[in-house]
Design a protein around this motif. Structure first.
Motif, PDB file in Angstrom:
ATOM      1  N   LEU A 105      12.626  15.294   2.764  1.00 38.12           N
ATOM      2  CA  LEU A 105      13.115  16.611   2.340  1.00 38.12           C
ATOM      3  C   LEU A 105      12.159  17.727   2.755  1.00 38.12           C
ATOM      4  O   LEU A 105      12.585  18.834   3.095  1.00 38.12           O
ATOM      5  N   ALA A 106      10.866  17.426   2.747  1.00 41.29           N
ATOM      6  CA  ALA A 106       9.882  18.434   3.143  1.00 41.29           C
ATOM      7  C   ALA A 106      10.134  18.898   4.575  1.00 41.29           C
ATOM      8  O   ALA A 106       9.870  20.047   4.930  1.00 41.29           O
ATOM      9  N   HIS A 109      12.226  22.058   5.220  1.00 48.96           N
ATOM     10  CA  HIS A 109      11.739  23.344   4.705  1.00 48.96           C
ATOM     11  C   HIS A 109      12.211  24.541   5.535  1.00 48.96           C
ATOM     12  O   HIS A 109      12.657  25.548   4.997  1.00 48.96           O
ATOM     13  N   SER A 110      12.114  24.396   6.855  1.00 46.44           N
ATOM     14  CA  SER A 110      12.408  25.557   7.705  1.00 46.44           C
ATOM     15  C   SER A 110      13.886  25.940   7.676  1.00 46.44           C
ATOM     16  O   SER A 110      14.256  27.032   8.079  1.00 46.44           O
ATOM     17  N   GLY A 112      15.599  26.080   4.830  1.00 47.87           N
ATOM     18  CA  GLY A 112      15.877  26.706   3.543  1.00 47.87           C
ATOM     19  C   GLY A 112      15.482  28.163   3.523  1.00 47.87           C
ATOM     20  O   GLY A 112      14.716  28.625   4.366  1.00 47.87           O
TER      21      GLY A 112
END
Ligand SMILES: Nc1ncnc2c1ncn2[C@@H]1O[C@H](COP(=O)(O)OP(=O)(O)O)[C@@H](O)[C@H]1O
Ligand SMILES: [Mg+2]
Lengths: 262, 331
Positions: A105-106, A109-110, A112
């Motif tokens: 999930l990390a 990030h870009s 979101g």
């Protein structure tokens, strides 16, 4: 415009110096759309340095790098993922305190937008975004056979599986270009074989290009559409795997290395 | 929608294998019980523990979750307390206006300090915040701003009466106010840490370079995280001024920052619920030490602390986590 019209990544006259050492001395090449490009060369040839330049971790001393015509070599490195360049690391660089799912999930990030306030208040915009990321993470965990480890702390996984988590983490943002630094390092024979199939699957599924940095020739020659060979920071060959394999400089560079190791 | 059900499953995964509603019920009962049972001094101590819990949660965000060590969060607590005292005593504003103001002002101060300190990396933040904690009590005594801060004398304020003619004492009201505020802040922080931003905050702690490769602007995120952390601790400071009805430079010595740090470690680093236990520890254990030995309470406190961390290396939250895994394995 130089290079083929279909080029996704254009590397032009890149020079990388560390103090007095010239790690890369003026290298140019292209990576086409949906192409798998192998970057090979003996130890110390400058592969990692060039890789780090393309992924925004180093600034080139000279030269330019562009993605779909956009100059990227002077942008901060946290912009790369958003522009469509995903990467893995030669030595694992996972978020060790997190689970496999959280690591993947990390990588989203870009994609979101939700900031501190929207996230803390769970505004609809932020929960919608989070749900979409969860969906993509689930799909990727399934694709890479990582489902059974989803809730396991990543640090507890065997090395080969951790490499898969890195791959999932790089793929979740749907990059246009995937940069892989020595993905076969530390893997056994059957794992390397599986990797070759996996790269073709990934290219088909995600419609992306791959720049594959490898020290060992076998995997590169098997999966690449095109191979670029470096030695002492210079390009010594650029072509199909068969062409590159037949280039005298490449043969002697690798023979030289074997003689060195013996 | 399939996506939403999964989200709910993930965020409401039953802790301890027990229905979360039962846990919430028990928690609420535990929070309300002291209103009827505790004598007013005990109730005041619980109020203080709640306030410390908020302050420690603030510290835990930057130090526990983001891995950036702050040795001076007492400075933000002090600034928050003075913001509240000055707004009430000098400007005649109602107490509730001071809480958001203190949070915003401390957040801005935190941003201003974090911006350079976090870009320098390493232990710069630890040293900068420590210097700040040393400087703040002296700045508060400074003659030039005495008209506002009251110099060494400090500022007296009055605790608010319960609103809407509620039939409870001022102490009971303060306790309730603290509990409601703490619940709000803890819920918001829990949401934050479970979100994209929370993941980024932890990712930066775990591997800064990889975090940047994932598109996280580490310098910016660290600075914002520090601002949020300082704002929450400042809010707790404002609440403490209202509860204690008095601020003075001597209440905010460097030891306060150390107290908050100890509370964070005892409760559990990088934990949401941990600071509650940290707050209880830093309020009640010194009292306990005093009861054991009037002559050397500091020695007793130190011994309790060392034994505590020896038995519970992960703090109270670490124990709860182990308990939860054990219970899950049983069922
Ligand atoms: N950070 C650095 N500082 C100084 N020299 C470096 C650094 N990184 C690489 N080099 C030098 O640059 C050359 C190329 O290294 P590298 O890019 O790691 O090669 P490869 O990945 O092909 O093995 C080597 O001579 C290496 O010693
Ligand atoms: Mg290398």
């Amino acid at each position: 415009m130089s290079g083929s019209p279909a080029a996704l990544l254009e590397v032009r006259d890149i020079v990388i110096r560390f103090g007095g050492v010239t790690a890369v001395g003026g290298v140019s090449f292209d990576v086409g759309q949906h192409q798998i490009c192998g970057l090979i060369g003996p130890n110390g040839a400058g592969k990692t340095s060039l890789f780090n330049c393309i992924s925004g971790f180093y600034r080139p001393s000279e030269g330019q790098i562009s993605l779909e015509g956009q100059q990227i070599s002077d942008l901060p490195r946290h912009r790369m993922m958003g522009l469509g360049i995903g990467r893995t690391f030669q030595n694992l660089a996972l978020f060790r305190s997190m689970t496999v799912r959280q690591n993947v999930l990390a990588g989203a990030h870009s994609q979101g937008r939700a900031g501190f306030l929207a996230s803390a208040l769970r505004l609809p915009s932020s929960t919608r975004e989070a749900a979409a990321a969860e969906d993509q993470a689930r799909a990727l965990l399934a694709l890479l056979d990582l489902e059974q480890f989803a809730e396991v702390p990543v640090a507890g996984l065997p090395f080969g599986w951790q490499k898969r988590v890195e791959l999932a983490r790089a793929l979740i943002s749907r990059p246009k270009l995937l940069l892989l630094d020595e993905p076969a390092g530390g893997l056994n024979h059957s794992e390397v074989d599986a990797l070759a199939d996996l790269f073709h699957d990934i290219r088909r599924t995600f419609q992306l290009s791959i720049l594959l940095v490898e020290h060992h020739m076998n995997l590169v020659m098997r999966v690449s559409d095109k191979v670029v060979a470096l030695n002492f920071g210079k390009k010594i060959a650029d072509g199909t795997p068969d062409e590159v394999r037949a280039t005298p400089e490449v043969i002697s560079a690798y023979l030289g290395e074997q003689a060195h190791a013996a | 929608m399939p996506s939403e059900t999964t989200l709910v499953e993930v965020s409401r995964r039953p802790a301890l294998g027990i229905d979360p509603r039962i846990l919430w019920g028990i928690g609420l009962a535990l929070l309300i019980a002291p209103l009827f049972m505790a004598e007013s001094y005990r109730l005041f101590q619980l109020t203080l523990a709640g306030i410390y819990a908020i302050a420690i949660l603030g510290l835990n965000i930057i130090t526990g979750y983001n891995g950036q060590i702050s040795l001076g969060h007492g400075a933000f607590y002090a600034v928050g307390a003075y913001v509240a005292a000055i707004m009430m005593d000098k400007l005649g504003l109602p107490y509730w206006t001071t809480l958001p103001s203190a949070a915003v002002i401390c957040g801005l101060v935190g941003y201003g300090i974090g911006f350079p300190a976090l870009r320098l990396g390493g232990l710069y933040l630890a040293l900068t915040t420590f210097s700040l904690a040393v400087a703040v009590p002296q700045i508060l005594k400074y003659k030039g701003i005495e008209d506002w801060t009251g110099g060494v004398q400090g500022v007296l304020v009055f605790k608010p009466d319960p609103p809407f003619g509620l039939p409870i004492s001022a102490d009971q009201y303060l306790y309730l106010l603290t509990v409601v505020l703490a619940l709000g802040v803890f819920l918001l922080v829990r949401n934050l840490m479970a979100s994209r931003i929370g993941r980024a905050i932890m990712a930066i702690r775990d591997h800064g370079l990889a975090a940047e490769a994932m598109g996280m602007d580490a310098a910016k995120l660290k600075t914002s995280t520090f601002a949020v952390s300082a704002g929450i601790t400042g809010l707790a400071g404002a609440l403490s001024a209202i509860a204690i009805e008095f601020v003075s430079p001597d209440s905010f010595q460097v030891s306060l920052s150390i107290t908050l740090f100890v509370g964070m470690v005892v409760g559990g680093v990088a934990s949401i619920i941990g600071p509650v236990f940290g707050g209880l520890f830093v309020v009640f254990v010194p009292n306990l030490a005093e009861e054991v030995s009037k002559a050397a309470p500091g020695v007793i406190y130190g011994i309790i602390l060392i034994v505590f961390l020896f038995v519970l290396p992960g703090g109270v939250a670490g124990l709860l986590r182990r308990l939860a895994t054990w219970l899950k394995r049983q069922s």
